[in-house]
Structure formats: C-alpha cells, structure tokens
Design a protein around this motif. Structure first.
Motif, mmCIF file in Angstrom:
data_model
loop_
_atom_site.group_PDB
_atom_site.id
_atom_site.type_symbol
_atom_site.label_atom_id
_atom_site.label_comp_id
_atom_site.label_asym_id
_atom_site.label_seq_id
_atom_site.Cartn_x
_atom_site.Cartn_y
_atom_site.Cartn_z
ATOM 1 N N PRO A 159 -4.059 5.478 2.220
ATOM 2 C CA PRO A 159 -2.761 5.387 1.519
ATOM 3 C C PRO A 159 -1.789 4.926 3.282
ATOM 4 O O PRO A 159 -2.224 5.100 4.130
ATOM 5 C CB PRO A 159 -2.207 6.593 1.034
ATOM 6 C CG PRO A 159 -3.332 7.367 1.049
ATOM 7 C CD PRO A 159 -4.752 6.938 1.763
ATOM 8 N N CYS A 183 3.170 7.616 -6.472
ATOM 9 C CA CYS A 183 3.711 6.871 -5.186
ATOM 10 C C CYS A 183 4.920 6.050 -5.576
ATOM 11 O O CYS A 183 5.458 5.974 -6.631
ATOM 12 C CB CYS A 183 2.438 5.640 -5.213
ATOM 13 S SG CYS A 183 0.874 6.575 -4.388
ATOM 14 N N LEU A 187 4.049 5.874 0.079
ATOM 15 C CA LEU A 187 5.382 6.827 -0.549
ATOM 16 C C LEU A 187 5.760 6.377 0.906
ATOM 17 O O LEU A 187 5.902 6.066 1.515
ATOM 18 C CB LEU A 187 5.254 8.092 0.033
ATOM 19 C CG LEU A 187 4.172 8.514 -0.737
ATOM 20 C CD1 LEU A 187 3.640 10.046 0.117
ATOM 21 C CD2 LEU A 187 4.425 9.598 -1.719
ATOM 22 N N LEU A 204 -1.382 13.781 -0.879
ATOM 23 C CA LEU A 204 -2.009 12.454 -1.077
ATOM 24 C C LEU A 204 -3.692 12.904 -0.765
ATOM 25 O O LEU A 204 -4.246 11.826 -1.591
ATOM 26 C CB LEU A 204 -0.727 10.921 -0.197
ATOM 27 C CG LEU A 204 -0.160 10.352 -0.857
ATOM 28 C CD1 LEU A 204 0.035 9.673 0.483
ATOM 29 C CD2 LEU A 204 -0.409 9.823 -1.896
ATOM 30 N N ARG A 226 -0.329 2.694 -3.243
ATOM 31 C CA ARG A 226 -1.124 3.916 -2.812
ATOM 32 C C ARG A 226 0.116 4.580 -1.631
ATOM 33 O O ARG A 226 0.230 4.455 -0.370
ATOM 34 C CB ARG A 226 -2.496 4.530 -2.307
ATOM 35 C CG ARG A 226 -3.109 4.363 -3.416
ATOM 36 C CD ARG A 226 -5.208 5.126 -2.925
ATOM 37 N NE ARG A 226 -4.862 5.885 -2.855
ATOM 38 C CZ ARG A 226 -5.571 6.059 -1.989
ATOM 39 N NH1 ARG A 226 -6.661 5.836 -1.144
ATOM 40 N NH2 ARG A 226 -5.517 7.542 -1.554
#
Length: 301
Positions: free
Chosen positions: A96, A210, A145, A201, A143
């Motif tokens: 991620p 996400c 943020l 995560l 994936r």
C-alpha cells in the motif's frame, strides 16, 4: 513493519523517524535525493524497490507555495507525476501507499469545515499540483490512503512556529493575517496517525476503506490566533515574545492566493482508524517547549 518514506529532511519524515523509535516493530527508512528524486520520476521505482518496503509513505513534495506560481512545470512534475510514480512503484511491489496531501486542494469558500466529499477547487498552482497528485496516486494504486493535512509545524525544518519565535526575538510587533482559518497540525501527530493507520493496513490485506481522509489538529483558529498562542507559550517558558497585530489577507501581499477557509473535518479518519489528533493548543505547547527548553512541559495559559 518497514515504512519506507520519500524524502530525507521534511517535517513528516523526521517526525516519523522519531515516533517509530518508540513503537516496537516499526522501522522507518527515509529515501530521498539523489537516489530518489521526484523531479526525475525515472529514479523512483529502483530507489523504492531497493528499500524493500512493507508500506510506502509518500511524504516528499514541492511545497514552496509562492514559488510554484513561477515554476508550475516543476511543481506538477514533483507533486503530480512524481507522486503517481511513487504509488505506481508501491503497486508493482505489492504494497500500500500512504500519500500526504493538503488543505490547499480547496478554494476556501465553504462556510465550515471541509469533508472528504466536498468539491475541490484549488486557488493556486501548489494546490492544483497536489490535487493532480491525489488523482495520480488513486489511479496508480487501489491500496492507497490519501491524507489531507493543514498548517503543519514541528520542532524540525522551517515552519510557522519557528518563524514566529524567530521574529519575536527580532522585533516587538508581528503583523499576522486574521482572516484565514484552519487547523494547526503537529507533524509529530501526523506521524503518530500514519504509524497507527499503517499498522491497520499491514494487518488487513483486504482493507476496504482505502481512499481520501482528512487528518488535522483538533480545534480551529486563524493565523493570528495561532501566533498569539505560540508567543504566549513562549513567554510562559521565558522565551521571546512580541505583540501580534491582526491584518487582512489583502494587506499581506503574496504571489499565490491562499484559501480563506482551510478547516478540515477529521471525523472520517477517527471513525475508521479510531485515532484523533490532540487539541492544537496542546500540541503547539509541546513543540514550543521543546524548541525553547528541549523538553515537553505543560503550562497553564
């Protein structure tokens, strides 16, 4: 958990390195120039792959807001193309990405705190480049943020808190804008939140939440109110003090337009990750005390 962070000297990467030392099982690896240079996006993948990340934190950015008006191509190369390449590298490595963005993606016209679903509309080149970066990150790696923060300060690097303390040591009065509102946010708090979110995560390969989040200090003020709290705290610790005089944005000529309202609601981040930033006054006091006496001390103001 191995967090690989883009950039070597920024407020967030320095804060992450400090916060991680107090958390068992978290290692922070900072990767920056010359090995990784967002102005040369072709350097990104090799540098990040060599660092063997579990999660990549995309913290490096072009942040010279006024200078960006004269260097739009460089701002977009770093903040949009470069950020997209970081997210793409994370996707290729199967990990991620946590990307840091800004309140400047909004135009500041809203009456009240912005939420993640509000329409964006940057009013300067820097904000436009960061918004383009958000879109590039989301397109490159599902994936992700994207954490929008605001008014960051810390004991490290250049920031508003350190500027106010320096000016107070040089003069008796400081003129500060009073018609721009936002949430002062300690980079140390940002780092704590990033470590908290990263653990979730990494621990959930099917993490379904996400997307974009706001992450800012609790409470709000304007720049002059922020300055007064900094200097009142400084005086309480025996540090420099100056009188703050309110001025309007129109009296403070800057090349780049600033949003009048940068307030961000962090309710979504709290709901999903169970983490809330401390009140901005508390975090500011901690940073000022560290800068003045090398320790975090509470005082009653």
């Amino acid at each position: 958990m191995r967090l690989v962070v883009t950039g070597r000297e920024g407020q967030v990467v320095t804060s992450l390195s400090e916060v991680a030392r107090a958390v068992t099982g978290v290692e922070v690896i900072a990767v920056g120039r010359p090995a990784l240079d967002l102005a040369r996006p072709e350097t990104v993948f090799e540098a990040l792959a060599a660092a063997d990340p579990d999660i990549i934190v995309s913290a490096a950015a072009y942040t010279a807001v006024d200078q960006a008006e004269d260097e739009p191509d460089l701002a977009f190369t770093v903040n949009a193309v470069g950020a997209g390449k970081v997210a793409e590298a994370a996707a290729r490595l199967g990990v991620p990405v946590i990307h840091l963005s800004t309140d400047y993606v909004f135009d500041g016209a809203k009456d009240g705190a912005y939420v993640e679903t509000d329409a964006t509309g940057p009013c300067n080149i820097y904000g436009a480049s960061k918004l383009a970066g958000e879109l590039a990150v989301a397109a490159a790696n599902p994936r992700h943020l994207i954490l929008r923060t605001a008014w960051a300060y810390s004991p490290f690097g250049r920031n508003f808190v350190k500027t106010m303390l320096r000016l107070a040591s040089e003069r008796d009065e400081i003129r500060v804008v009073a018609d721009q509102w936002g949430n002062p946010t300690s980079a140390l708090d940002i780092a704590d939140a990033v470590v908290h979110a990263a653990a979730m995560l990494q621990g959930d390969n099917n993490f379904a939440a996400c997307g974009v989040y706001h992450l800012a200090g609790s409470g709000e003020t304007n720049w002059s109110g922020f300055a007064r709290h900094i200097l009142d705290t400084s005086r309480a610790f025996g540090g420099p003090y100056a009188r703050v005089t309110d001025i309007a944005t129109n009296d403070d000529a800057t090349k780049a337009k600033r949003p009048g309202n940068s307030r961000l609601s962090s309710a979504k981040f709290t709901a999903i990750f169970g983490w809330t930033a401390p009140d901005w006054r508390q975090s500011t006091q901690a940073v000022v005390s560290r800068l003045l006496i090398g320790d975090e001390v509470n005082v009653d103001l």
